[in-house]
Design a protein around this motif. Structure first.
Motif, PDB file in Angstrom:
ATOM      1  N   TYR A  96      -7.273   5.140   8.649  1.00  0.00           N
ATOM      2  CA  TYR A  96      -6.110   5.139   8.437  1.00  0.00           C
ATOM      3  C   TYR A  96      -5.055   4.565   9.547  1.00  0.00           C
ATOM      4  N   ALA A  97      -5.532   4.844  10.664  1.00  0.00           N
ATOM      5  CA  ALA A  97      -4.714   4.769  11.474  1.00  0.00           C
ATOM      6  C   ALA A  97      -4.685   2.908  12.432  1.00  0.00           C
ATOM      7  N   TRP A  98      -6.032   2.608  11.848  1.00  0.00           N
ATOM      8  CA  TRP A  98      -6.521   1.068  12.132  1.00  0.00           C
ATOM      9  C   TRP A  98      -5.348   0.632  11.319  1.00  0.00           C
ATOM     10  N   ALA A  99      -5.220   1.196   9.597  1.00  0.00           N
ATOM     11  CA  ALA A  99      -4.655  -0.037   8.142  1.00  0.00           C
ATOM     12  C   ALA A  99      -3.078   0.144   8.857  1.00  0.00           C
ATOM     13  N   GLN A 100      -2.677   1.183   9.420  1.00  0.00           N
ATOM     14  CA  GLN A 100      -0.597   1.375   9.543  1.00  0.00           C
ATOM     15  C   GLN A 100      -1.364   0.243  10.619  1.00  0.00           C
ATOM     16  N   GLN A 101      -1.595  -0.130  11.657  1.00  0.00           N
ATOM     17  CA  GLN A 101      -1.593  -0.431  13.415  1.00  0.00           C
ATOM     18  C   GLN A 101      -2.050  -2.193  12.436  1.00  0.00           C
ATOM     19  N   LYS A 102      -3.138  -2.909  11.850  1.00  0.00           N
ATOM     20  CA  LYS A 102      -3.140  -3.593  12.038  1.00  0.00           C
ATOM     21  C   LYS A 102      -3.136  -4.713  10.335  1.00  0.00           C
ATOM     22  N   LEU A 103      -2.605  -3.945   9.131  1.00  0.00           N
ATOM     23  CA  LEU A 103      -2.191  -4.669   7.776  1.00  0.00           C
ATOM     24  C   LEU A 103      -0.582  -4.581   8.340  1.00  0.00           C
ATOM     25  N   VAL A 104      -0.297  -5.216   7.061  1.00  0.00           N
ATOM     26  CA  VAL A 104       0.927  -5.597   6.890  1.00  0.00           C
ATOM     27  C   VAL A 104       1.722  -4.484   6.275  1.00  0.00           C
ATOM     28  N   ASP A 105       0.681  -3.894   5.394  1.00  0.00           N
ATOM     29  CA  ASP A 105       1.779  -3.224   4.896  1.00  0.00           C
ATOM     30  C   ASP A 105       2.727  -1.622   5.375  1.00  0.00           C
ATOM     31  N   ARG A 106       1.472  -1.995   7.035  1.00  0.00           N
ATOM     32  CA  ARG A 106       1.514   0.057   7.306  1.00  0.00           C
ATOM     33  C   ARG A 106       1.919   0.833   6.245  1.00  0.00           C
ATOM     34  N   TRP A 107       1.116   0.741   5.673  1.00  0.00           N
ATOM     35  CA  TRP A 107       1.215   2.634   4.496  1.00  0.00           C
ATOM     36  C   TRP A 107       1.568   3.194   4.795  1.00  0.00           C
ATOM     37  N   GLY A 108       1.451   4.696   5.103  1.00  0.00           N
ATOM     38  CA  GLY A 108       2.223   5.654   5.429  1.00  0.00           C
ATOM     39  C   GLY A 108       2.522   5.537   6.442  1.00  0.00           C
ATOM     40  N   SER A 109       3.064   4.474   6.755  1.00  0.00           N
ATOM     41  CA  SER A 109       3.901   4.757   8.043  1.00  0.00           C
ATOM     42  C   SER A 109       5.524   5.221   8.137  1.00  0.00           C
ATOM     43  N   ALA A 110       6.253   5.460   8.731  1.00  0.00           N
ATOM     44  CA  ALA A 110       7.434   6.563   8.900  1.00  0.00           C
ATOM     45  C   ALA A 110       8.525   4.867   8.060  1.00  0.00           C
ATOM     46  N   SER A 111       8.150   3.732   8.622  1.00  0.00           N
ATOM     47  CA  SER A 111       8.785   2.725   7.514  1.00  0.00           C
ATOM     48  C   SER A 111       8.196   2.546   6.311  1.00  0.00           C
ATOM     49  N   ASN A 112       7.244   3.167   5.830  1.00  0.00           N
ATOM     50  CA  ASN A 112       6.304   2.634   4.621  1.00  0.00           C
ATOM     51  C   ASN A 112       5.481   3.763   3.911  1.00  0.00           C
ATOM     52  N   PRO A 113       6.662   4.041   3.678  1.00  0.00           N
ATOM     53  CA  PRO A 113       5.457   5.805   3.094  1.00  0.00           C
ATOM     54  C   PRO A 113       4.388   5.443   2.226  1.00  0.00           C
ATOM     55  N   LEU A 114       3.887   6.626   1.668  1.00  0.00           N
ATOM     56  CA  LEU A 114       2.670   6.664   0.313  1.00  0.00           C
ATOM     57  C   LEU A 114       3.901   7.378  -0.534  1.00  0.00           C
ATOM     58  N   ARG A 115       3.914   7.252  -1.778  1.00  0.00           N
ATOM     59  CA  ARG A 115       4.074   8.263  -2.975  1.00  0.00           C
ATOM     60  C   ARG A 115       3.041   8.430  -3.417  1.00  0.00           C
ATOM     61  N   ARG A 116       3.122  10.270  -3.615  1.00  0.00           N
ATOM     62  CA  ARG A 116       2.164  11.024  -4.314  1.00  0.00           C
ATOM     63  C   ARG A 116       1.891  11.200  -5.446  1.00  0.00           C
ATOM     64  N   LEU A 117       0.522  10.252  -6.525  1.00  0.00           N
ATOM     65  CA  LEU A 117       0.188  10.435  -7.631  1.00  0.00           C
ATOM     66  C   LEU A 117      -0.669  11.579  -8.180  1.00  0.00           C
ATOM     67  N   ALA A 118       0.063  12.269  -8.802  1.00  0.00           N
ATOM     68  CA  ALA A 118      -0.328  13.676  -9.411  1.00  0.00           C
ATOM     69  C   ALA A 118      -1.022  13.401 -10.759  1.00  0.00           C
ATOM     70  N   ASP A 119      -1.159  11.776 -10.959  1.00  0.00           N
ATOM     71  CA  ASP A 119      -2.464  11.479 -12.137  1.00  0.00           C
ATOM     72  C   ASP A 119      -3.379  11.964 -12.018  1.00  0.00           C
ATOM     73  N   SER A 120      -4.508  13.102 -12.027  1.00  0.00           N
ATOM     74  CA  SER A 120      -5.706  12.836 -11.558  1.00  0.00           C
ATOM     75  C   SER A 120      -6.428  12.146 -12.113  1.00  0.00           C
ATOM     76  N   ALA A 121      -6.163  11.318 -13.293  1.00  0.00           N
ATOM     77  CA  ALA A 121      -7.475  10.216 -14.365  1.00  0.00           C
ATOM     78  C   ALA A 121      -6.446   9.443 -14.114  1.00  0.00           C
ATOM     79  N   ALA A 122      -5.553   8.579 -13.715  1.00  0.00           N
ATOM     80  CA  ALA A 122      -5.191   7.765 -12.694  1.00  0.00           C
ATOM     81  C   ALA A 122      -5.784   7.161 -11.417  1.00  0.00           C
ATOM     82  N   ALA A 123      -5.417   8.867 -10.987  1.00  0.00           N
ATOM     83  CA  ALA A 123      -6.254   8.477  -9.231  1.00  0.00           C
ATOM     84  C   ALA A 123      -7.712   7.401  -9.432  1.00  0.00           C
ATOM     85  N   GLU A 124      -8.626   8.265 -10.089  1.00  0.00           N
ATOM     86  CA  GLU A 124      -9.810   8.590 -10.493  1.00  0.00           C
ATOM     87  C   GLU A 124      -9.679   6.785 -11.279  1.00  0.00           C
ATOM     88  N   GLY A 125      -9.174   5.876 -12.261  1.00  0.00           N
ATOM     89  CA  GLY A 125      -9.150   4.744 -12.294  1.00  0.00           C
ATOM     90  C   GLY A 125      -9.061   4.266 -10.458  1.00  0.00           C
TER      91      GLY A 125
END
Length: 375
Positions: free
Chosen positions: A235-264
């Motif tokens: 996850y740290a490598w993805a934040q540092q090296k990939l263009v979207d920087r997912w999960g960083s302060a500038s591009n946070p993630l959004r919780r998906l609470a639907d377990s069926a959608a998460a499994e998909g």
């Protein structure tokens, strides 16, 4: 962490038999209190060694100190001061993540006195907005008479009871009364408003668990490398090296609470839904598994695994090194996701922490959160 000036009425005056008395709260510059302004948002925990007139909020805590003056004037000579006193107030609370009730510590400390003022009676009333009940509105009974150097201290208590599957955002406020000993109370001397709302929800454990946080202090998922190994490193490598920087302060993630959608989402990234299958490498990674990031349980997860960067994280001489999967295209850094070759036990542990963190941080569906990797 959020730091704001004190909010509320800065000055109130009351008539007395000899004139009037006035109480004034000041902000950190010494001026009369003004409205709240927002500063940076950081993680827990707060320090309350801050300038008078300031509030400090984290996800789970808040505190404030206020500086005030009490002045008694002569009724026969307008503007003539008969006596003064200085005082400070202190408030601090830790919100509960397992209850809709929390206590707030409150103190008033008398500073110096001058002239005819040798002591002041202080009383305190805690209030809150619709949806909240001040189940213990006063930190002490009646008023406390304080002389120079003396402190009155106690606790107030608030309770919020949201409906099942819902949340309530409430405000707290306070009436501080400073009176000449023996005078009759008429109305509050100074009002204090907490500039941040408290959000209490009942949206976890099948809508039976209640807990409270400051919603505008963004939650974090903290994953130490020492505990989550290759998963956290991926996850740290993805934040540092990939263009979207997912999960960083500038591009946070959004919780998906639907377990069926998460499994998909998980199937599209690591399973048969990916048009380029994930190739396990047990020769390089013991108990190899596909660990996707952004997480399947986020709205940002679920891209076709064929679009992901496939990497092999290996701890070599105490340093995490990353290698491209020979069965996958070369990594460019423009990929929207990553599939890490991670030992299954570390993959599972990180996923478990993601789930439990949502409850301990009271991250409601669709709420943004950051991923922080530590040593």
């Amino acid at each position: 962490m959020i730091i704001s000036p004190v909010e509320g009425e800065s000055k109130k005056c009351l008539p007395t038999g000899t004139g009037e008395v006035c109480t004034e709260l000041q902000d950190s510059t010494g001026a009369a209190a003004r409205g709240a302004t927002e500063s940076a948002v950081q993680a827990d925990e707060p320090s309350c060694s801050l300038e008078p007139g300031m509030w400090r909020h984290t996800r789970k805590t808040y505190c404030a100190t206020h500086k005030g003056t009490y002045t008694e004037y002569d009724s026969r000579t307008p503007g003539k001061v008969l006596g003064t006193a200085s005082f400070t107030t202190y408030q601090a609370a830790t919100l509960s993540q397992t209850s809709g009730t929390w206590e707030e510590t409150q103190k008033v400390t008398m500073g110096t006195t001058a002239g005819v003022v040798t002591s002041v009676d202080f009383s305190w009333t805690s209030m809150c907005s619709l949806g909240c009940t001040p189940t213990k509105p006063s930190p002490w009974t009646g008023s406390q008479n304080l002389r120079a150097g003396q402190t009155a201290t106690g606790t107030s208590k608030f309770t919020v009871t949201p409906s099942a599957g819902a949340y309530a955002s409430v405000s707290t406020s306070y009436a501080l009364m400073a009176l000449k000993p023996g005078s009759v109370p008429l109305n509050p001397e100074a009002n204090i408003g907490n500039p941040r709302k408290v959000r209490c929800d009942k949206m976890f454990a099948n809508n039976t668990s209640t807990g409270c946080v400051h919603a505008d202090a963004r939650p974090q998922l903290v994953l130490p490398l020492s505990q989550y190994g290759a998963a956290a490193a991926t996850y740290a490598w993805a934040q540092q090296k990939l263009v979207d920087r997912w999960g960083s302060a500038s591009n946070p993630l959004r919780r998906l609470a639907d377990s069926a959608a998460a499994e998909g989402n998980r199937t599209r990234v690591c399973g048969e839904g990916a048009t380029r299958p994930f190739t396990h490498r047990p020769d390089l990674v013991v108990n190899d598994s596909c660990d996707e990031y952004p997480f399947a349980a986020t709205h940002e997860g679920g891209r076709n695994g064929a679009l992901c960067a496939d990497v092999i994280p290996l701890l070599e001489n105490g340093v995490w090194q990353f290698y491209g999967d020979p069965a996958a295209p070369d990594v460019t850094g423009n990929e929207p996701c990553i599939r890490g070759h991670v030992p299954l036990e570390q993959n599972t542990a990180a996923g478990g922490k993601l789930g439990s963190n949502s409850q301990t941080e009271r991250i409601i569906p669709d709420e943004k959160f950051e991923v922080v990797i530590t040593n």
